[in-house]
Design a protein around this motif. Structure first.
Motif, short mmCIF file in Angstrom:
data_model
loop_
_atom_site.label_atom_id
_atom_site.label_comp_id
_atom_site.label_asym_id
_atom_site.label_seq_id
_atom_site.Cartn_x
_atom_site.Cartn_y
_atom_site.Cartn_z
N ALA A 271 0.83 -1.21 0.00
CA ALA A 271 0.00 0.00 0.00
C ALA A 271 0.87 1.26 0.00
N TYR B 133 -2.23 -5.46 5.06
CA TYR B 133 -2.61 -4.05 4.87
C TYR B 133 -3.06 -3.40 6.17
N THR B 143 -4.45 5.89 4.15
CA THR B 143 -4.67 6.16 2.73
C THR B 143 -5.62 7.30 2.43
#
Lengths: 422, 242
Positions: A271, B133, B143
């Motif tokens: 990510a 994640y 994010t």
């Protein structure tokens, strides 16, 4: 004078290999030499190299009233000029009389010694410059986290990665104002360095007043806030204050800021990588990734391998690496989400930089060569008595600076955790 | 299939310029024939592929699954996918530029875009579990970007069933196209699985060994370059072979 005669012989040997020096230097296996001398700007005078940058687009868009309305005024593209000054770097190599006696056959011995010292010296010089390219343009090679006698434990990053045994260093206070070596009138040389496990260096002399948080800079710099090679952390930086190539970052807070992903001391994840790459794509266009490389320390390459999704280096070394056609596909093909990886033992251990080398260049004032005075390249050393010492010295020197014409063409992930075992 | 995909990957122009992206279900189902018919009527129209899509052959998928096994959801650990087919979420402020790099507009939105830069190549991917994640909360904390007062998830929603991540791009040393075959991707999957079994310390050791080897290679190259009078066979004695 036998010594002078010997120096002349060495000079002749150096002349023989002089044309090989640029080849040794320019081999493109380190980041410095992957950054090309750019044809349009490679030769510069002692004046600053000027890089015109388009900082803002021109034109005024909008609707208007066709029934007699005012269409308004226009505007043009805004330009500013970044400037680069070259820095002179040298690497000094001494050959002692002893090498003459090391092998039989005097001329052959000197020839071999000269060649070997040129090759060794160039390897070390390239390594030094490759270490500088990791820095923020101020010559800081490391930060002291604790002092114990003549042993410094260094803060990661960079730990002890950017110094080498035998190197002369200088110690500054954390604000880069006070040079402790100058204040104490001592010279400090690195005796040992462990960049892998303990991150400690030992030195021969510790200047008075050296404390934790002091920084180490390379030899040759002087004064407050010294300026050295503009490295990755200078160009790939999201600061909105200070200067960049003589431009005020405050004036162009968006244009000069490189996109950053803060990993928050966590391990590298896919990510993080996608966030960084996407920042470049959003600012430059979705399809503008073809020239990026992912530049990182070996530690972060290891962290990426630990995710178990890449073709590991172990394959090449291990049982699967039997040299068949399929294994050739793996050779040099390691990528990070499709971006080719270039790793270095000198890179910041907590960072991954995505670099578009098409936007980087070297402004060169003097190409790499032997330092020369009136045709002489080898110089005698004098002993304490004033007589000749049994050794000779010669130098490599070059003058250049690194530039980037588009800080937004890259991205970086910082404050990454290091994998366990480091 | 393979020859068709190869041909297509060489960038044969088949689609009318300006018609936009026209997804194609199979590499064989190309617009060339109809384009040729059109060409007879409009010979001046240039034809250009905008976006080319290929589906993974079943045989390749089956061999990959056999080599790499299945994940906890019963899906294959490995898959191979064509670059244009692999889309991923990207959100944030886009700066759209023209062919000269000049800014055309800025817009904040969520887009599905090709995930990898090599859009005309096959990519091998491996499934990565969702815990890699972090938690959904961590995911959004990391994010979500704030743009013009709006919060946008830069990588889209949390991958609660995990995500396929890039392992390998099928291309040659100079980036040239390499045809997809079951043998190649099976080899990639087996090689990665083989490497995953090694202790991390061993992998680390290999990386430093590689660095040391590269340094030695430079030294050897440099000495060879400097030595302009190397005797034949580096002075090794000749041996007569009867």
């Amino acid at each position: 004078m036998p010594a002078q005669a010997n120096a002349n012989v060495i000079a002749l040997q150096l002349e023989k290999v002089r044309d090989k020096v640029p080849l040794l230097y320019e081999r493109d296996d380190i980041l410095l030499t992957m950054i090309q001398q750019r044809g349009d700007v490679e030769k510069i005078s002692s004046r600053n190299l000027r890089l015109p940058l388009q900082v803002n687009p021109g034109g005024k868009a909008g609707s208007y009233n066709a029934d007699g309305g005012d269409l308004g005024r226009g505007s043009g593209t805004a330009y500013d000029v970044a400037q680069v000054s070259p820095i002179f770097f040298r690497f000094a190599i001494e050959i002692t009389k002893l090498v003459e006696y090391a092998t039989t056959g005097r001329d052959r011995a000197i020839e071999n010694a000269a060649k070997r010292e040129v090759a060794n010296g160039m390897k070390q010089f390239r390594s030094f410059l490759d270490k500088l390219i990791q820095t923020a343009g101020n010559g800081v090679l490391g930060t002291i986290s604790s002092v114990s006698g003549t042993t410094f434990t260094m803060t990661v990053p960079y730990g002890a990665a950017l110094v080498y045994p035998g190197q002369t260093i200088q110690i500054y206070d954390t604000t880069l104002t006070t040079n402790r070596n100058v204040a104490a009138s001592v010279t400090t040389n690195v005796v040992t360095a462990d960049p892998i496990s303990t991150q400690q260096i030992t030195v021969d002399n510790v200047p008075t007043g050296t404390i934790a948080t002091d920084v180490i800079v390379h030899d040759g710099l002087s004064g407050a806030q010294p300026v050295s090679l503009y490295g990755i952390k200078y160009h790939q930086n999201n600061a909105t204050t200070g200067t960049w190539l003589n431009l005020n970052r405050t004036t162009y807070p968006i244009q000069l800021a490189t996109p950053r992903v803060n990993a928050g001391n966590a391990a590298l994840t896919p990510a993080n990588v996608r966030l960084a790459i996407n920042k470049v794509r959003k600012s430059l266009g979705i399809n503008h990734l073809s020239k990026l490389i992912a530049y990182m320390a070996v530690e972060q390459e290891h962290a990426w391998e630990n995710l178990g999704i890449t073709v590991s280096s172990i394959i090449k070394e291990g049982g699967s690496g039997n040299g068949n056609d399929l294994d050739l596909l793996f050779t040099g093909r390691k990528t990070m989400s499709g971006i080719p990886i270039k790793s270095s033992v000198n890179a910041d251990q907590t960072r991954v930089d995505f670099l578009d080398l098409a936007h980087w260049g070297r402004a060169v004032l003097k190409d790499i060569d032997f330092y020369e005075v009136n045709g002489n390249t080898v110089f005698p050393i004098y002993g304490a008595s004033g007589g000749l010492a049994a050794s000779y010295i010669f130098y490599f020197d070059t003058a250049f600076q690194l530039w980037s014409d588009s800080p937004r063409s890259g991205a970086y992930i910082d404050t990454l955790a290091r994998p366990s075992g480091y | 299939m393979s020859s068709r995909a190869s041909e297509a990957s060489r960038g044969v122009a088949t689609e009318p310029k300006g018609f936009g992206a026209i997804p194609r279900a199979h590499p064989g189902e190309r617009r060339r024939d109809s384009a040729r018919n059109d060409t007879s009527m409009r010979s001046s129209v240039k034809i250009q592929i905008i976006r080319e899509r290929h589906e993974t052959p079943e045989e390749v998928a089956r061999r990959l699954e056999a080599a790499g096994g299945q994940n906890r959801f019963g899906e294959p650990n490995y898959r191979v996918i064509w670059g244009w087919n692999r889309l991923a979420w990207i959100a944030g402020k886009f700066e759209d530029r023209d062919a000269h790099g000049d800014l055309v507009r800025e817009v904040v939105e969520l887009r599905l875009e090709p995930k990898y830069p090599q859009v005309n190549r096959w990519h091998v991917e491996r499934w990565v579990p969702p815990e890699v994640y972090g938690s959904p909360r961590e995911w959004y904390a990391k994010t979500v970007e704030s743009v013009n007062g709006m919060s946008v998830p830069a990588l889209g929603p949390y991958p609660e069933r995990g995500e396929y991540e890039h392992c390998f791009t099928l291309q040659g040393r100079k980036g040239e196209f390499v045809q997809l075959t079951p043998t190649i991707v099976e080899h990639v999957a087996r090689a990665i699985e083989w490497a995953r079994r090694f202790p991390k310390a061993k992998q680390r050791g290999m990386l430093y060994e590689r660095e040391a080897r590269e340094e030695r290679e430079y030294e050897e190259w440099a000495y060879t370059l400097m030595d302009d009078a190397v005797p034949a066979l580096y002075g090794q004695p000749f041996v007569t072979v009867a």
